[in-house]
Design a protein around this motif. Structure first.
Motif, PDB file in Angstrom:
ATOM      1  N   SER A  81      15.127 -10.554  -7.576  1.00  0.00           N
ATOM      2  CA  SER A  81      15.163  -9.559  -8.646  1.00  0.00           C
ATOM      3  C   SER A  81      13.956  -9.688  -9.550  1.00  0.00           C
ATOM      4  O   SER A  81      13.988  -9.238 -10.696  1.00  0.00           O
ATOM      5  CB  SER A  81      16.443  -9.701  -9.453  1.00  0.00           C
ATOM      6  N   GLY A  82      12.920 -10.340  -9.040  1.00  0.00           N
ATOM      7  CA  GLY A  82      11.720 -10.538  -9.835  1.00  0.00           C
ATOM      8  C   GLY A  82      10.917  -9.251  -9.982  1.00  0.00           C
ATOM      9  O   GLY A  82      11.271  -8.208  -9.433  1.00  0.00           O
ATOM     10  N   TYR A  83       9.864  -9.346 -10.754  1.00  0.00           N
ATOM     11  CA  TYR A  83       9.012  -8.183 -10.993  1.00  0.00           C
ATOM     12  C   TYR A  83       7.556  -8.484 -10.678  1.00  0.00           C
ATOM     13  O   TYR A  83       7.091  -9.608 -10.815  1.00  0.00           O
ATOM     14  CB  TYR A  83       9.139  -7.711 -12.444  1.00  0.00           C
ATOM     15  N   LEU A  84       6.896  -7.445 -10.251  1.00  0.00           N
ATOM     16  CA  LEU A  84       5.454  -7.483 -10.003  1.00  0.00           C
ATOM     17  C   LEU A  84       4.798  -6.625 -11.066  1.00  0.00           C
ATOM     18  O   LEU A  84       5.228  -5.494 -11.309  1.00  0.00           O
ATOM     19  CB  LEU A  84       5.166  -6.894  -8.616  1.00  0.00           C
ATOM     20  N   HIS A  85       3.778  -7.199 -11.699  1.00  0.00           N
ATOM     21  CA  HIS A  85       3.036  -6.434 -12.712  1.00  0.00           C
ATOM     22  C   HIS A  85       1.578  -6.375 -12.283  1.00  0.00           C
ATOM     23  O   HIS A  85       0.984  -7.409 -11.981  1.00  0.00           O
ATOM     24  CB  HIS A  85       3.172  -7.127 -14.073  1.00  0.00           C
ATOM     25  N   THR A  86       1.036  -5.174 -12.218  1.00  0.00           N
ATOM     26  CA  THR A  86      -0.387  -5.071 -11.931  1.00  0.00           C
ATOM     27  C   THR A  86      -1.102  -4.665 -13.206  1.00  0.00           C
ATOM     28  O   THR A  86      -0.636  -3.787 -13.937  1.00  0.00           O
ATOM     29  CB  THR A  86      -0.682  -4.019 -10.840  1.00  0.00           C
ATOM     30  N   LEU A  87      -2.221  -5.326 -13.473  1.00  0.00           N
ATOM     31  CA  LEU A  87      -3.006  -4.935 -14.643  1.00  0.00           C
ATOM     32  C   LEU A  87      -3.632  -3.574 -14.361  1.00  0.00           C
ATOM     33  O   LEU A  87      -3.774  -3.165 -13.222  1.00  0.00           O
ATOM     34  CB  LEU A  87      -4.078  -5.988 -14.928  1.00  0.00           C
ATOM     35  N   PRO A  88      -4.010  -2.873 -15.430  1.00  0.00           N
ATOM     36  CA  PRO A  88      -4.604  -1.552 -15.238  1.00  0.00           C
ATOM     37  C   PRO A  88      -5.983  -1.661 -14.596  1.00  0.00           C
ATOM     38  O   PRO A  88      -6.641  -2.690 -14.693  1.00  0.00           O
ATOM     39  CB  PRO A  88      -4.714  -1.003 -16.658  1.00  0.00           C
ATOM     40  N   THR A  89      -6.403  -0.595 -13.966  1.00  0.00           N
ATOM     41  CA  THR A  89      -7.768  -0.516 -13.462  1.00  0.00           C
ATOM     42  C   THR A  89      -8.563   0.339 -14.446  1.00  0.00           C
ATOM     43  O   THR A  89      -8.025   0.787 -15.465  1.00  0.00           O
ATOM     44  CB  THR A  89      -7.790   0.128 -12.071  1.00  0.00           C
ATOM     45  N   ILE A  90      -9.828   0.562 -14.139  1.00  0.00           N
ATOM     46  CA  ILE A  90     -10.644   1.417 -15.018  1.00  0.00           C
ATOM     47  C   ILE A  90     -11.049   2.691 -14.275  1.00  0.00           C
ATOM     48  O   ILE A  90     -10.782   3.792 -14.725  1.00  0.00           O
ATOM     49  CB  ILE A  90     -11.867   0.644 -15.559  1.00  0.00           C
ATOM     50  N   LYS A  91     -11.630   2.499 -13.133  1.00  0.00           N
ATOM     51  CA  LYS A  91     -12.046   3.643 -12.312  1.00  0.00           C
ATOM     52  C   LYS A  91     -11.917   3.239 -10.844  1.00  0.00           C
ATOM     53  O   LYS A  91     -11.576   2.093 -10.531  1.00  0.00           O
ATOM     54  CB  LYS A  91     -13.515   3.982 -12.602  1.00  0.00           C
ATOM     55  N   SER A  92     -12.243   4.169  -9.973  1.00  0.00           N
ATOM     56  CA  SER A  92     -12.157   3.869  -8.544  1.00  0.00           C
ATOM     57  C   SER A  92     -12.943   2.620  -8.173  1.00  0.00           C
ATOM     58  O   SER A  92     -12.548   1.873  -7.291  1.00  0.00           O
ATOM     59  CB  SER A  92     -12.701   5.044  -7.733  1.00  0.00           C
ATOM     60  N   PHE A  93     -14.079   2.407  -8.852  1.00  0.00           N
ATOM     61  CA  PHE A  93     -14.918   1.282  -8.465  1.00  0.00           C
ATOM     62  C   PHE A  93     -14.956   0.168  -9.502  1.00  0.00           C
ATOM     63  O   PHE A  93     -15.769  -0.739  -9.400  1.00  0.00           O
ATOM     64  CB  PHE A  93     -16.327   1.777  -8.109  1.00  0.00           C
ATOM     65  N   VAL A  94     -14.112   0.263 -10.501  1.00  0.00           N
ATOM     66  CA  VAL A  94     -13.992  -0.841 -11.458  1.00  0.00           C
ATOM     67  C   VAL A  94     -12.506  -1.095 -11.634  1.00  0.00           C
ATOM     68  O   VAL A  94     -11.794  -0.274 -12.204  1.00  0.00           O
ATOM     69  CB  VAL A  94     -14.658  -0.521 -12.809  1.00  0.00           C
ATOM     70  N   GLY A  95     -12.082  -2.219 -11.115  1.00  0.00           N
ATOM     71  CA  GLY A  95     -10.655  -2.439 -10.963  1.00  0.00           C
ATOM     72  C   GLY A  95      -9.996  -3.316 -12.000  1.00  0.00           C
ATOM     73  O   GLY A  95     -10.562  -3.615 -13.071  1.00  0.00           O
TER      74      GLY A  95
END
Ligand code: FES
Ligand code: FES
Lengths: 637, 637
Positions: B335-349
């Protein structure tokens, strides 16, 4: 289209809205012609008394009641315009109301007498949007451009987009030429669909019974019911009753999981069937609201039932619960949600909360009862300001066709209506599907006990009177009444009702009556204070309310106060599906309801023993029954 | 335990905190004795200049610098106490600081120079509670009694219990004798564990690189890092670079799903490995915070990459995202969670957002740069109040061991350090793992270009000077420098650097420099205004900052301002794992960052051409390099 030709009398049957033009014959014949199924056991001879109808409008005087009608109808009924359809030959245009107790077939189940309309306020909303195309000038992510339009066009803020919707978003945007419909569950976008599908959104309401599962497919856009589907609960393979199933489940988590999985699979098949019937894609079904008793509720969610079944009978979960359908394996839209209504106690479940929801019993202006009769009979009693009391009476399986010699479920060939001519002791019956009889279902037993009382075959204590008759005889187990001789049946054996059968039915109705008395007592109400008795469930809808009252299962109230409401549990699930306020109300009901434990109740045994009579130890409590019993040819002993 | 015996000088090596007692020999010998890995290419002959250390405390006067030290060290460095470890024989107790550029091995990667501490504020909290036992007097559901204690003891209200936790609740309560620990993710109880496990809670921070995946196992209770694990990105089977992988993914949803699944499986193996190493159950890992470039980010979430790879380069998702791990197939707590940090653009992640998070570049008091060098080099430039500019420079694969004749990744046998004696042109090198050389990795190329400049082998335009030497020769492709003759290598061939190799490296560093200049220009800053340059990533940590500056990859700032920070993307993920405020900050960075598109930038081509020199067209921009170039034996042409 009815054609007005030589036929010169126009009859309107309510609530069917069927119009029939006739030249001669009885109202019963007219109904037959119009396809209106009015009950009749005696074939229109005026003996069975089942064909009661009420003439609400008449274009001129009616012929006076015949002697048979005077016999079958009470003075009050005649006063109010009730007649026997088989005895009245219409000569003038008229409007005829067929009361629930005189109906046969599907319409009998309809929940008139109760308002189910709630304003549409579903959890699921659909929004059609046109999203600005991605370009070198607008390099924002698809999600951001989409959310901005939702905000600008519909004022929706703080919206999140679920993973499945995100996965579909880019191709949906481009395939739909930047036009799409967002499916929202609360503030979450659970799906996106190309183009404008905002008029197409569905949900299912489900009532999971121990024996049967019923599913209703509804439009979440206009509230319309589109299809229903039902099936035997496949858990019956693991045990007929909840206790057996729990015993199995409690042996191992795998067993519990088996019960969980067969249940979910059954729901999946029902969803599929209902959707296929009306050509709706299952991915357009976004939400399921499910009710059921506490054991079914726990099985559905795969929650341990070990502690439900042993003292102190602790549930895992009482509150309403919402979960992603993926987690339960329910195959509707893959990002859809399952909502279960709250339960009350281990033995009073979400189905009963749904009944309370439909009957608005906690807000009733006058004292109201609701009964959902089964192996356990849930009884609710309440009034605005007075509170809401609920209990579960151990009525046993007699009404469900178990524990009696010829008992069976309400399937084809079951005798469901019985009438006895008190003069000749002639027995008239009707079976489900009009097939040769193979057994007797619950409503047949209620009928036959009442008719045996009226014919003087049974005495006040529920014993057979020693009568001279072709029908009453001494069998191996004592007196018995032959309902259908072998040659008439589909099984080549006499179908009878024995003394033991009578005892079983009396025990069952006594438990219900004792429980009702105790609830009323807690609220300091008398039986005659009860303004309305709602009969929920299939059994409650099929029994003859008058006969149920005659045998003492129900208090001695006016028949108009007894209202069958069909599958109220399912209706409650529908309400909660269509309107989220109803979910809050369900939670309030669950918290507000006071559960009365009967097993340890100081009054129960005493009341039960007093109720082991027909209709009751003291006849003063049953003035209506007392009145006609006093006129019997054979006196009770 | 160091023993003070006959050895009479005590030396403390910082930041290792290693204490060594020595009688004689050089500081380099002392370090060797204490297991402190100081760089040395010339074997302690004072030629390579790699063994620079700083004497911070000395119990008495130091012997004066030797001639070789005057040659290898600048006047400023000698002023500050820098010496060559191989040339200094300690006679008194001293404290010696080994700067990052002189370190070898693991510790080189450590992120000193940057504060990673954030107050612990994880999303996951654990609460130990004792729940009142169920009894006939307390027939509430397990859930309600449990929630009430959470409320009473910890003031937690509006808490919901997830389905998996509900399923475990009854047995956990009873097995733990009504004592249990609630695992909460925000307001949701995601798990329950018998007894008191509140001191045992873990999370993982993950950096998904195109080439490598690194995973860190951290305690969420005290913030400690317990284990790390890393693996090659298994998607390399589908293509070395992101473009090839996207081309594959874009052909069908199944292909995309394949890339998604191999990635998730790799994460699962890393979680398993890290947990197994320290004996932590995977079910006690409750949250994963993942960063990666935008393509990896989309692959991880199984989001379409079709529109990432073609104009106008639209992402599906920019914002940070949280999802149940079950939906992604990540096997931590179910029941854990995955968090992804935001990206900026297609080529800056998201990896770059993490770098900005770690470097606090948007809040820097003075102009700050951060570079994460790879096939694409992400560059961030900012200062508090001035804004944050980010870009992605197409530096190509030269630094990663592609596009050069003997290039290879930083694996065993790769030449990673090269020094050339400007007097004798003797070539000194060291390989990873001290194995016979089989190729040259990126840091080796940076070294060799700088050393060739210093030795006068290369001219200002990056061409070979026609030198008389055993090492410089004419090969089939023009001039080449032999780094390792065939007999020394592990492959039986001469390992050389060709004119073409030089050109590739120059192109790569030129792209980085041009991009840096453009960012500075947007913020109206000059190179000399830059207060700090953070070098993120493995490559940035392994290159010699001075040599990188010498060849013009970095601006001509003081070496102290160049700070390698190791896997800053991973460090950013750790910050976000340990402190939810950092997640909000990451979202702010993602919104605030202004992306500068280079491909269409009017200045890019011009700046790129100017940067195609060693170090730059105008030497005025590189005063430090200009100074020593002016002292060269061989003049640039
Ligand atoms: S049908 Fe009319 S009384 Fe039987
Ligand atoms: S080891 Fe000291 S200069 Fe080479």
């Amino acid at each position: 289209m009815p054609v007005e030709g030589l036929n010169n009398v126009k009859i309107v049957f309510k609530p069917y809205e069927v119009v029939v033009f006739v030249e001669d014959g009885s109202l019963l014949d007219a109904a037959l012609k119009g396809g209106v199924a009015i009950e009749s056991l005696c074939g229109g001879r005026g003996i069975c008394g089942k064909c009661k109808v009420k003439i609400t409008v008449s274009d001129g005087e009616l012929p006076p009641p015949k002697p048979r009608e005077w016999k079958a109808l009470s003075g009050d009924e005649i006063e109010e315009g009730y007649r026997l359809a088989c005895m009245l030959k219409p000569r003038k245009d008229m409007v005829v109301y067929v009361p629930p107790s005189s109906r046969r077939g599907r319409l009998r189940l309809q929940t008139e007498g109760i308002k189910l309309e709630a304003p549409l306020k579903p959890m699921i909303r659909k929004y059609y949007v046109q999203v600005p195309a991605a370009s070198l000038e607008d390099q924002r992510s698809d999600e951001e451009r989409f959310l901005e339009v939702l905000k600008n066009n519909y004022g929706l803020s703080e919206v999140s987009v679920g993973l499945n919707a995100l996965r579909k978003l880019p191709s949906t945007l481009r395939e739909g030429e930047w036009k799409l419909t967002a499916v929202m569950w609360g503030k979450e976008v659970i799906d996106v669909e190309p183009g404008d599908t905002s008029k197409e959104g569905f949900g299912v309401a489900v009532d999971v019974g121990t024996t049967k599962i019923a599913l209703y497919l509804l439009s979440l856009v206009n509230g319309e019911e589109l299809a229903t589907a039902s099936v035997e609960n496949p858990q019956r393979t693991f045990g007929e009753d909840v206790m057996t199933r729990m015993t199995y489940a409690n042996r191992s988590p795998e067993n519990l999981n088996n019960l969980h999985e067969v249940l979910v699979e059954a729901l999946n098949r029902l969803v599929h069937e209902a959707c296929a019937n009306v050509g709706v894609g299952e991915s357009r079904v976004y939400e399921a609201v499910v009710v059921g008793n506490t054991v079914m509720h726990h099985f559905l969610l795969n929650l341990e039932t070990k502690y439900l079944s042993q003292s102190p009978y602790t549930q895992v979960l009482r509150q309403s619960f919402t979960v992603a359908t993926e987690k339960v394996g329910l195959r509707i839209n893959r990002s859809g949600y399952l909502h279960t209504l709250p339960t009350i106690k281990s033995f009073v479940g979400a189905d009963n909360v749904a009944v309370c929801l439909v009957t608005r019993i906690a807000d009733a202006e006058k004292p109201t009862l609701a009964l959902d009769i089964g192996t356990n009979t849930e009884i609710d009693c309440g009034q605005k300001g007075l509170g809401l009391m609920v209990t579960s009476a151990p009525s046993g399986p007699a009404f469900e066709g178990w524990a009696t010699k010829w008992g069976m479920t309400a399937a084809d060939g079951a005798i469901e209506r019985i009438s006895i001519d008190p003069e000749t002791l002639e027995i008239m019956y009707r079976t489900i599907g009009d097939r040769p009889p193979v057994g007797i279902c619950g409503s047949g037993y209620v009928d036959v006990i009442a008719e045996m009382m009226k014919a003087g075959i049974l005495n006040h204590r529920g014993g057979f009177n020693a009568l001279e008759s072709n029908h009453v005889r001494r069998g191996v187990e004592g007196y018995e009444l032959v309902i259908a001789p072998a040659e008439e049946t589909g099984i080549g054996k006499d179908i009878v009702i024995t003394q033991k059968d009578v005892n079983e039915i009396v025990k069952a109705k006594a438990a219900i009556h004792a429980a009702t008395t105790i609830l009323l007592n807690h609220l300091k109400l008398r039986e005659e204070d009860v303004d309305k008795i709602f009969l929920a469930g299939a059994f409650g809808s099929y029994i003859d309310p008058e006969n149920a009252r005659t045998i003492g299962m129900l208090p001695d109230v006016d028949l108009k106060r007894i209202v069958p409401i069909g599958n109220a549990a399912g209706s409650g699930a529908k309400l909660a599906l269509l309107n989220t306020d109803e979910r809050l109300e369900a939670e309030r009901i669950s918290v507000k309801a006071t559960f009365i434990e009967l097993a340890t109740h100081p009054m129960f045994l005493e009341e039960y023993v007093k109720s082991m009579y027909l209709p009751y130890k003291s006849l003063e409590k049953y003035p209506k029954t007392k009145e006609f019993l006093s006129k019997l040819r054979f006196k009770t002993q």
